[in-house]
Motif scaffolding. Structure first.
Motif, PDB file in Angstrom:
ATOM      1  N   SER A  26       0.803  -1.221   0.000  1.00 54.57           N
ATOM      2  CA  SER A  26       0.000   0.000   0.000  1.00 54.57           C
ATOM      3  C   SER A  26       0.831   1.264   0.000  1.00 54.57           C
ATOM      4  O   SER A  26       0.282   2.367  -0.033  1.00 54.57           O
ATOM      5  CB  SER A  26      -0.901   0.018   1.246  1.00 54.57           C
ATOM      6  OG  SER A  26      -0.100   0.158   2.412  1.00 54.57           O
ATOM      7  N   ALA A  27       2.150   1.111   0.042  1.00 55.25           N
ATOM      8  CA  ALA A  27       3.078   2.241   0.179  1.00 55.25           C
ATOM      9  C   ALA A  27       2.976   2.901   1.550  1.00 55.25           C
ATOM     10  O   ALA A  27       3.492   3.989   1.749  1.00 55.25           O
ATOM     11  CB  ALA A  27       2.856   3.287  -0.926  1.00 55.25           C
ATOM     12  N   GLY A  28       2.331   2.220   2.483  1.00 59.33           N
ATOM     13  CA  GLY A  28       2.211   2.775   3.818  1.00 59.33           C
ATOM     14  C   GLY A  28       3.416   2.539   4.695  1.00 59.33           C
ATOM     15  O   GLY A  28       3.589   3.194   5.721  1.00 59.33           O
ATOM     16  N   SER A  29       4.260   1.590   4.304  1.00 57.81           N
ATOM     17  CA  SER A  29       5.472   1.282   5.076  1.00 57.81           C
ATOM     18  C   SER A  29       6.661   1.183   4.139  1.00 57.81           C
ATOM     19  O   SER A  29       6.543   0.620   3.052  1.00 57.81           O
ATOM     20  CB  SER A  29       5.316  -0.043   5.837  1.00 57.81           C
ATOM     21  OG  SER A  29       4.316   0.050   6.818  1.00 57.81           O
ATOM     22  N   LYS A  30       7.785   1.712   4.596  1.00 62.98           N
ATOM     23  CA  LYS A  30       9.009   1.694   3.805  1.00 62.98           C
ATOM     24  C   LYS A  30      10.198   1.449   4.722  1.00 62.98           C
ATOM     25  O   LYS A  30      10.189   1.884   5.877  1.00 62.98           O
ATOM     26  CB  LYS A  30       9.201   3.033   3.072  1.00 62.98           C
ATOM     27  CG  LYS A  30       8.034   3.439   2.194  1.00 62.98           C
ATOM     28  CD  LYS A  30       8.222   4.832   1.621  1.00 62.98           C
ATOM     29  CE  LYS A  30       6.979   5.260   0.842  1.00 62.98           C
ATOM     30  NZ  LYS A  30       7.131   6.624   0.271  1.00 62.98           N
TER      31      LYS A  30
END
Length: 128
Positions: free
Chosen positions: A54-58
């Motif tokens: 989700s691109a919520g964590s990197k």
């Protein structure tokens, strides 16, 4: 089956910027964790950055934090690596990788062996 194709590498002076792209073919791109690794001559392939579905964590390697940014566009089946303030030690072949089975946690996500699919790599050369 997923095929990954990287682009955007090249020759740049120290302090410059490049943006790498990785386009994925196949279904369910949005369910994959995506990552970038790199391999310099004579060295092992090392983790650079990863992004969850989700691109919520990197996550980032300490060596690139504050200089590189990973992002993704699930509508385009593409993951990006924006590289700023490049240094000569960033010179390497950069690989895109995909995984859909491993929980998105730092130790696992940074390990090469969890990734099922790899691109062919794109060369980045930083001149000092």
């Amino acid at each position: 089956q997923v095929q990954l194709v990287e682009s955007g590498g090249g020759l740049v002076q120290a302090g410059g910027s490049l943006r790498l792209s990785c386009v994925a073919s196949g279904r369910s791109f949005s369910s994959y964790t995506m990552a970038w690794f790199r391999q310099a001559p004579g060295k092992e392939r090392e983790f650079v950055a990863a992004i969850n579905w989700s691109a919520g964590s990197k996550y980032y390697a300490d060596s690139v934090k504050g200089r590189f940014t990973i992002s993704r566009d699930n509508a385009k089946n593409t993951v990006y690596l924006q590289m700023n303030s490049l240094k000569s030690e960033d010179t390497a072949v950069y690989y895109c990788a995909a995984d859909r089975h491993t929980q998105f946690l730092p130790k696992a996500t940074m390990a090469r062996n969890v990734y099922d699919y790899w691109g062919q790599g794109t060369q980045v050369t930083v001149s000092s």
